[in-house]
Design a protein around this motif. Structure first.
Motif, short mmCIF file in Angstrom:
data_model
loop_
_atom_site.label_atom_id
_atom_site.label_comp_id
_atom_site.label_asym_id
_atom_site.label_seq_id
_atom_site.Cartn_x
_atom_site.Cartn_y
_atom_site.Cartn_z
N LYS A 258 3.84 45.89 -14.87
CA LYS A 258 4.93 47.05 -15.51
C LYS A 258 3.93 48.10 -16.04
CE LYS A 258 9.22 48.59 -17.23
NZ LYS A 258 10.26 48.06 -17.96
N GLU A 259 3.11 47.56 -17.22
CA GLU A 259 2.33 48.61 -17.83
C GLU A 259 1.39 49.13 -16.94
OE1 GLU A 259 0.50 46.37 -20.79
OE2 GLU A 259 2.39 46.07 -22.04
N ILE A 260 0.65 48.08 -16.00
CA ILE A 260 -0.28 48.70 -15.00
C ILE A 260 0.42 49.84 -14.03
CG2 ILE A 260 -1.82 48.16 -12.98
CD1 ILE A 260 -2.33 45.44 -14.22
N ALA A 263 0.68 53.13 -15.81
CA ALA A 263 -0.26 53.99 -16.14
C ALA A 263 -0.94 54.34 -14.89
CB ALA A 263 -1.36 52.97 -16.49
N ARG A 264 -0.68 53.75 -13.65
CA ARG A 264 -0.90 54.32 -12.41
C ARG A 264 -0.01 55.60 -11.98
NH1 ARG A 264 -3.65 49.66 -9.68
NH2 ARG A 264 -5.20 49.05 -11.40
N LYS A 265 1.15 55.55 -12.20
CA LYS A 265 2.10 56.62 -12.00
C LYS A 265 1.74 57.82 -12.75
CE LYS A 265 6.04 53.83 -10.81
NZ LYS A 265 7.55 53.35 -10.98
N GLU A 267 -1.52 58.59 -13.67
CA GLU A 267 -2.72 59.15 -12.99
C GLU A 267 -2.20 59.77 -11.85
OE1 GLU A 267 -5.00 55.81 -12.12
OE2 GLU A 267 -5.58 55.18 -14.10
N LEU A 268 -1.08 59.25 -11.07
CA LEU A 268 -0.68 60.13 -9.76
C LEU A 268 -0.03 61.53 -10.22
CD1 LEU A 268 0.82 57.20 -7.40
CD2 LEU A 268 -1.34 58.83 -7.07
N GLU A 269 0.58 61.25 -11.31
CA GLU A 269 1.40 62.78 -11.53
C GLU A 269 0.23 63.74 -12.05
OE1 GLU A 269 3.82 61.51 -14.62
OE2 GLU A 269 5.47 60.50 -13.14
N GLU A 270 -0.68 63.47 -12.82
CA GLU A 270 -1.66 64.25 -13.25
C GLU A 270 -2.59 64.63 -12.16
OE1 GLU A 270 -4.09 61.52 -15.81
OE2 GLU A 270 -2.66 61.96 -17.49
N TYR A 271 -2.90 63.99 -11.18
CA TYR A 271 -3.64 64.22 -9.82
C TYR A 271 -2.81 65.28 -9.16
CZ TYR A 271 -5.15 64.08 -5.09
OH TYR A 271 -5.66 64.27 -3.80
#
Length: 279
Positions: A258-260, A263-265, A267-271
């Motif tokens: 869940k933590e991963i 973090a991945r979401k 990163e996607l939002e920032e991208y």
């Protein structure tokens, strides 16, 4: 009550008092149903373990000839992702292996984090076979009990979940299985005079197995004695023990994943924000 007998650290073991023909009061149909239910849970948890990458699973299978190690492996592999699982078989050491300490070849086969390895026979051959056949002196193999415990503790401290199974069959059942091989042309390739000569050392092997189990059943790497005269009950007992061993880790794997995911979401939002600005 568990179907396999869990050996508590420091407890004594009397194999002759444990019925290899025990079936837990179940018939084959009920046992197969329960094994399938538990197998699905093991499958789910093994996938979580692989994805989380925080732990690994080592399954150790020991037993006399015809006790069902190959059949047990086939049953386990029905419910795991073989891409992250492998089988390591330990036969007579090669010249190079003999030139190293007895754990050298074993440590190299230990599972990596996220992975799962099944040992078909194992490092316990070096306190069982070498003892029965007097290959090394007592003062050598007796020290190996502590060395094995230290080795397994190292694996546990490194994140490995260790589950060890002794497949317990009767001498009469072994004889019948050897005779059945002679009648089955598809299994006759397994025939060996050595299987019959080894039977002459049955009592010596039972004593060696007992001492190994008593000396090397620890909190982090316990032994399970599995009644193995009935193959269908053997498979159920093993699956239940695996489900029980993995269950305490399930929530931590979920939380880590869940933590991963969070973090991945992010990163996607920032991208995507960057892409909007560029547009």
């Amino acid at each position: 009550m568990p179907y396999a007998h869990l050996v508590k650290p420091g407890s004594s073991v009397k194999l002759k008092d444990l019925d290899p023909g025990d079936h837990g009061g179940l018939d084959r149909e009920e046992a197969d149903f329960r094994r399938h239910e538990m197998g699905q849970k093991v499958e789910e948890m093994q996938e979580l373990m692989y994805a989380a990458g925080k732990n690994s699973l080592l399954i150790v299978l020991q037993g006399c000839d015809t006790s069902g190690k190959d059949g047990s492996i086939k049953s386990i592999l029905t419910y795991v992702n073989v891409q992250s699982c492998r089988v390591a078989s330990f036969k007579q050491p090669t010249y190079i292996e003999q030139a190293h300490d007895f754990l050298w070849r074993v440590h190299a086969q230990a599972p990596a984090l996220g992975g799962m390895t099944i040992f078909n026979r194992s490092h316990y051959e070096d306190v069982i076979v070498v003892r029965v056949h007097d290959i090394v002196p007592k003062q050598v193999w007796k020290k190996r009990f502590d060395q094995i415990n230290q080795f397994e503790e190292l694996l546990c401290d490194s994140g490995t979940i260790i589950v060890k199974f002794f497949l317990h069959i009767s001498k009469e059942e072994q004889e019948q299985r050897l005779l059945d091989r002679e009648k089955d042309s598809d299994k006759s390739w397994k025939l060996s005079v050595g299987d019959w000569t080894e039977r002459e050392l049955w009592k010596d092997y039972q004593k060696a197995f007992t001492d190994a189990i008593e000396n090397c059943s620890t909190e982090c790497a316990p032994w399970h004695i599995v009644p193995a005269n009935h193959k269908w009950f053997r498979d159920l007992a093993i699956m239940e023990a695996l489900e029980s061993a993995l269950k305490p880790y399930k929530q931590s794997w979920h939380d880590h994943l869940k933590e991963i995911g969070v973090a991945r979401k992010k990163e996607l939002e920032e991208y995507r924000q960057k892409m909007k600005i560029k547009a």
